[in-house]
Motif scaffolding. Structure first.
Motif, PDB file in Angstrom:
ATOM      1  N   VAL A 139       0.872  -1.190   0.000  1.00 42.97           N
ATOM      2  CA  VAL A 139       0.000   0.000   0.000  1.00 42.97           C
ATOM      3  C   VAL A 139       0.900   1.228   0.000  1.00 42.97           C
ATOM      4  CG1 VAL A 139      -1.728   1.300   1.306  1.00 42.97           C
ATOM      5  CG2 VAL A 139      -1.883  -1.195   1.180  1.00 42.97           C
ATOM      6  N   LEU A 140       0.622   2.143  -0.936  1.00 38.84           N
ATOM      7  CA  LEU A 140       1.460   3.348  -1.087  1.00 38.84           C
ATOM      8  C   LEU A 140       0.614   4.597  -0.911  1.00 38.84           C
ATOM      9  CD1 LEU A 140       2.573   1.181  -3.265  1.00 38.84           C
ATOM     10  CD2 LEU A 140       3.699   3.139  -4.278  1.00 38.84           C
ATOM     11  N   TRP A 141       1.272   5.644  -0.412  1.00 39.85           N
ATOM     12  CA  TRP A 141       0.645   6.972  -0.367  1.00 39.85           C
ATOM     13  C   TRP A 141       1.575   7.965  -1.052  1.00 39.85           C
ATOM     14  CZ3 TRP A 141       0.915   3.683   3.906  1.00 39.85           C
ATOM     15  CH2 TRP A 141      -0.315   3.152   4.329  1.00 39.85           C
ATOM     16  N   GLU A 142       0.987   9.064  -1.502  1.00 40.36           N
ATOM     17  CA  GLU A 142       1.772   9.991  -2.324  1.00 40.36           C
ATOM     18  C   GLU A 142       2.441  11.101  -1.528  1.00 40.36           C
ATOM     19  OE1 GLU A 142      -0.636  11.047  -5.888  1.00 40.36           O
ATOM     20  OE2 GLU A 142      -1.602   9.153  -5.377  1.00 40.36           O
ATOM     21  N   THR A 179       7.063   4.779  -9.471  1.00 37.80           N
ATOM     22  CA  THR A 179       6.217   5.968  -9.424  1.00 37.80           C
ATOM     23  C   THR A 179       7.024   7.150  -8.906  1.00 37.80           C
ATOM     24  OG1 THR A 179       4.368   7.007  -8.280  1.00 37.80           O
ATOM     25  CG2 THR A 179       5.283   5.069  -7.234  1.00 37.80           C
ATOM     26  N   ARG A 180       6.694   8.329  -9.433  1.00 34.46           N
ATOM     27  CA  ARG A 180       7.481   9.507  -9.029  1.00 34.46           C
ATOM     28  C   ARG A 180       7.045  10.038  -7.669  1.00 34.46           C
ATOM     29  NH1 ARG A 180       3.996  12.314 -13.124  1.00 34.46           N
ATOM     30  NH2 ARG A 180       5.429  11.654 -14.746  1.00 34.46           N
ATOM     31  N   SER A 181       5.904   9.569  -7.130  1.00 29.36           N
ATOM     32  CA  SER A 181       5.471  10.143  -5.857  1.00 29.36           C
ATOM     33  C   SER A 181       5.228   9.067  -4.799  1.00 29.36           C
ATOM     34  CB  SER A 181       4.202  10.978  -6.053  1.00 29.36           C
ATOM     35  OG  SER A 181       3.463  10.538  -7.163  1.00 29.36           O
ATOM     36  N   VAL A 182       6.232   8.800  -3.973  1.00 24.21           N
ATOM     37  CA  VAL A 182       6.072   7.854  -2.862  1.00 24.21           C
ATOM     38  C   VAL A 182       6.264   8.616  -1.554  1.00 24.21           C
ATOM     39  CG1 VAL A 182       6.747   5.639  -1.881  1.00 24.21           C
ATOM     40  CG2 VAL A 182       7.149   6.071  -4.296  1.00 24.21           C
ATOM     41  N   LEU A 290      -0.045  -3.494  -6.130  1.00 30.61           N
ATOM     42  CA  LEU A 290       0.228  -2.192  -5.501  1.00 30.61           C
ATOM     43  C   LEU A 290      -1.089  -1.446  -5.337  1.00 30.61           C
ATOM     44  CD1 LEU A 290       3.318  -0.673  -7.379  1.00 30.61           C
ATOM     45  CD2 LEU A 290       3.261  -2.051  -5.309  1.00 30.61           C
ATOM     46  N   VAL A 291      -1.388  -1.065  -4.107  1.00 36.38           N
ATOM     47  CA  VAL A 291      -2.599  -0.276  -3.859  1.00 36.38           C
ATOM     48  C   VAL A 291      -2.177   1.179  -3.683  1.00 36.38           C
ATOM     49  CG1 VAL A 291      -4.572   0.093  -2.324  1.00 36.38           C
ATOM     50  CG2 VAL A 291      -3.715  -2.238  -2.732  1.00 36.38           C
ATOM     51  N   PHE A 292      -2.635   2.037  -4.596  1.00 33.82           N
ATOM     52  CA  PHE A 292      -2.381   3.476  -4.474  1.00 33.82           C
ATOM     53  C   PHE A 292      -3.565   4.040  -3.699  1.00 33.82           C
ATOM     54  CE2 PHE A 292       0.119   2.022  -7.991  1.00 33.82           C
ATOM     55  CZ  PHE A 292       1.317   2.694  -7.835  1.00 33.82           C
ATOM     56  N   ALA A 334      -0.860   8.341 -15.586  1.00 38.93           N
ATOM     57  CA  ALA A 334       0.009   9.425 -16.077  1.00 38.93           C
ATOM     58  C   ALA A 334       0.497  10.285 -14.908  1.00 38.93           C
ATOM     59  CB  ALA A 334      -0.756  10.270 -17.090  1.00 38.93           C
ATOM     60  N   ASP A 335      -0.412  10.652 -13.984  1.00 40.53           N
ATOM     61  CA  ASP A 335      -0.022  11.507 -12.850  1.00 40.53           C
ATOM     62  C   ASP A 335       1.055  10.844 -11.994  1.00 40.53           C
ATOM     63  OD1 ASP A 335      -1.931  13.273 -13.667  1.00 40.53           O
ATOM     64  OD2 ASP A 335      -3.355  12.864 -12.042  1.00 40.53           O
ATOM     65  N   LEU A 336       0.919   9.533 -11.816  1.00 42.10           N
ATOM     66  CA  LEU A 336       1.870   8.818 -10.964  1.00 42.10           C
ATOM     67  C   LEU A 336       3.164   8.490 -11.708  1.00 42.10           C
ATOM     68  CD1 LEU A 336      -0.723   6.387  -9.323  1.00 42.10           C
ATOM     69  CD2 LEU A 336       0.648   8.071  -8.073  1.00 42.10           C
ATOM     70  N   GLY A 337       3.154   8.682 -13.016  1.00 41.86           N
ATOM     71  CA  GLY A 337       4.346   8.375 -13.823  1.00 41.86           C
ATOM     72  C   GLY A 337       4.631   6.887 -13.899  1.00 41.86           C
ATOM     73  N   LEU A 338       3.591   6.044 -13.853  1.00 39.39           N
ATOM     74  CA  LEU A 338       3.823   4.588 -13.863  1.00 39.39           C
ATOM     75  C   LEU A 338       4.344   4.140 -15.228  1.00 39.39           C
ATOM     76  CD1 LEU A 338       0.635   3.281 -11.983  1.00 39.39           C
ATOM     77  CD2 LEU A 338       2.810   4.071 -11.043  1.00 39.39           C
ATOM     78  N   PRO A 339       5.196   3.132 -15.248  1.00 33.25           N
ATOM     79  CA  PRO A 339       5.758   2.674 -16.529  1.00 33.25           C
ATOM     80  C   PRO A 339       4.754   1.796 -17.302  1.00 33.25           C
ATOM     81  CG  PRO A 339       6.639   1.359 -14.737  1.00 33.25           C
ATOM     82  CD  PRO A 339       5.743   2.385 -14.105  1.00 33.25           C
ATOM     83  N   ILE A 340       3.620   2.383 -17.622  1.00 37.56           N
ATOM     84  CA  ILE A 340       2.547   1.686 -18.341  1.00 37.56           C
ATOM     85  C   ILE A 340       2.058   2.655 -19.415  1.00 37.56           C
ATOM     86  CG2 ILE A 340       0.297   0.555 -18.162  1.00 37.56           C
ATOM     87  CD1 ILE A 340       0.650   0.410 -15.164  1.00 37.56           C
ATOM     88  N   ALA A 341       1.824   2.144 -20.607  1.00 36.36           N
ATOM     89  CA  ALA A 341       1.294   3.008 -21.676  1.00 36.36           C
ATOM     90  C   ALA A 341       0.232   2.248 -22.451  1.00 36.36           C
ATOM     91  CB  ALA A 341       2.423   3.418 -22.612  1.00 36.36           C
TER      92      ALA A 341
END
Ligand SMILES: Cc1cc2nc3c(=O)[nH]c(=O)nc-3n(C[C@H](O)[C@H](O)[C@H](O)COP(=O)(O)OP(=O)(O)OC[C@H]3O[C@@H](n4cnc5c(N)ncnc54)[C@H](O)[C@@H]3O)c2cc1C
Length: 419
Positions: A139-142, A179-182, A290-292, A334-341
């Motif tokens: 579980v992650l928070w920004e 992700t760019r925000s952890v 991963l739970v955002f 996109a906001d989290l910058g995840l490596p998925i497209a």
């Protein structure tokens, strides 16, 4: 040999079919989902042994305003479907008192505690132990502030047999590569995931056929037959209803009260091409779900896709999907910058949910040949194998592996109704 007709080849129906075949029954499963669009094949794959507190709770009610879709949250109450969710909401409020929440937690705790051992048994039985990954989830928070609030919330939550550890520096660095925000993260242990839902469906169906079971591609209907219930056009001694959100339409014409709603969820999936460096190729193969939590979004790696899922939209299972939900998922990525497209495939499916957030598992009190197992809300994948063990015990008139009186449909009966 006694025969049983099962309505619904989702995860609950197929798991139950295998348990019953292994106890010597002749089993025919009816299903009307040729494209595999049911909730069982589009969910987040998480074996959520930490979720022993029912979502019918004082805290969940209090959080409704900030969870609304219009406020950026994951809860949608579409006005066009108010005729469905208003009566459900009334019952949900009644089921969310502290006393009923405590009773619901007591009922769910042993059921959820038995989920992982039952999964281990099932994957062994069907000969594909690799389907079950027991690596927990994260579980992650920004931000540091949401991480502090989130940690405090989990510290006061009953998490059953799961355990929580703070993410160490190495894990935080690894997450920072995704992700760019952890702002903070915790790791749950004891939970797990299904490695691939498509492979699960194939393995369960193959195990069913190998045991002499049959799957008939047709929509089933039920009719009274003296004191019994029969499946129209098919002879079987017993009937089991595992039709997910459609169980209501099957049973209410027979006099049962099933105040179920479709809790619609959405996912998008990006393919993994392994080396083309597109889609989700850079998503680590060994990463657990991963739970955002700030976005109520769960990202799951499957065999050849990565999936992002979210949303609780109360309403009609057959109403058109709302494309804004898929767009919101893309924006989260996109906001989290995840490596998925993209390009993404899009899916919407219905959790079968009863207002007290407990499943309905039992035997009819008026028709001795009728059994039911549905209403597993957010936990149907988690609870399928233990539900199958309970169904097998009910059908063979042996002691169920966990207490089940709280799951009887008779809890919804009103004066004068059957059951
Ligand atoms: C976005 C999302 C994420 C989720 N994530 C998780 C998760 O991570 N972990 C977890 O434990 N749970 C999760 N869930 C919940 C889980 O997917 C459901 O609880 C579970 O799939 C319900 O299974 P089921 O077999 O009861 O119903 P379904 O999967 O809906 O299957 C019912 C089947 O019955 C068939 N049927 C219906 N009516 C008839 C009829 N008249 N005749 C013949 N066949 C019929 C349908 O075609 C369908 O195939 C999630 C759900 C969603 C929507």
């Amino acid at each position: 040999m006694r025969s049983i007709a099962i309505i619904g080849a989702g995860i609950i129906g197929l798991s139950s079919a295998i348990a019953l075949l292994d106890r010597g029954f002749t089993v025919t499963v009816f299903d009307a989902d040729p494209d595999g669009r049911a909730a069982s094949w589009g969910n987040a794959g998480h074996i959520a042994v930490e979720q022993v507190e029912p979502l019918a709770s004082p805290a969940a009610l209090k959080s409704v305003p900030r969870r609304l879709f219009s406020m950026g949250g994951a809860l949608a109450l579409p006005l066009s479907m108010a005729a469905r969710w208003l009566p459900f909401a009334t019952r949900l409020v009644a089921a969310s008192t502290p006393a009923r929440f405590a009773a619901g937690t007591s009922a769910l705790t042993p059921l959820v505690a038995a989920a992982m051992p039952a999964w281990q048994d099932l994957v062994r039985t069907i000969g594909d132990e690799g389907l079950l990954r027991r690596d927990g989830h994260l579980v992650l928070w920004e931000s540091a502030a949401t991480a502090a609030a989130g940690r405090a919330k989990w510290a006061r939550t009953d998490i059953g047999t799961a355990r929580i550890e703070d993410a160490d520096d190495a894990l935080l660095r690894r997450l920072g590569g995704i992700t760019r925000s952890v702002g903070g993260a915790i790791r749950f242990t004891g939970s797990g995931q299904i490695a691939d839902l498509d492979r699960l469906a194939v393995a369960l169906k193959a195990a069913l056929v190998a045991r002499g079971g049959r799957i008939v591609s047709a929509a089933a209907t039920l009719a009274p037959d003296g004191d019994d219930i029969r499946l129209v056009g098919h002879d079987a001694d017993l009937v089991l209803v595992t039709a997910g959100v459609r169980s209501r339409a099957l049973l209410e014409p027979l006099g049962y009260r099933v105040p179920m709603i479709a809790e619609r969820g959405y996912h998008i999936r990006a393919p993994i091409h392994a080396s083309l460096n597109v889609g989700a190729d850079r998503w680590p193969a060994d990463m657990p779900p991963l739970v955002f939590e700030d976005r109520s979004m769960i990202v799951t790696r499957y065999a050849d896709t990565v999936q992002a899922a979210s949303f609780v939209e109360l309403g009609d299972p057959d109403a058109p999907a709302d494309p804004r939900k898929w767009q919101r998922l893309e924006k989260h990525i996109a906001d989290l910058g995840l490596p998925i497209a993209g390009p993404y495939s899009r899916w919407m499916g219905s959790r079968p949910t009863l207002p007290d957030y407990l499943p309905a598992i039992g035997r009819s009190s008026t028709s001795a040949n009728l059994f039911y197992a549905f209403g597993h809300q957010h936990l149907g994948l988690t609870l399928a194998p233990i539900t199958a063990q309970i169904v097998a015990a009910l059908v063979t008139e042996t002691a169920p592996p966990v207490p089940i009186s709280a799951f009887s449909l008779s809890r919804f009966a009103t004066k004068g109704s059957s059951q």
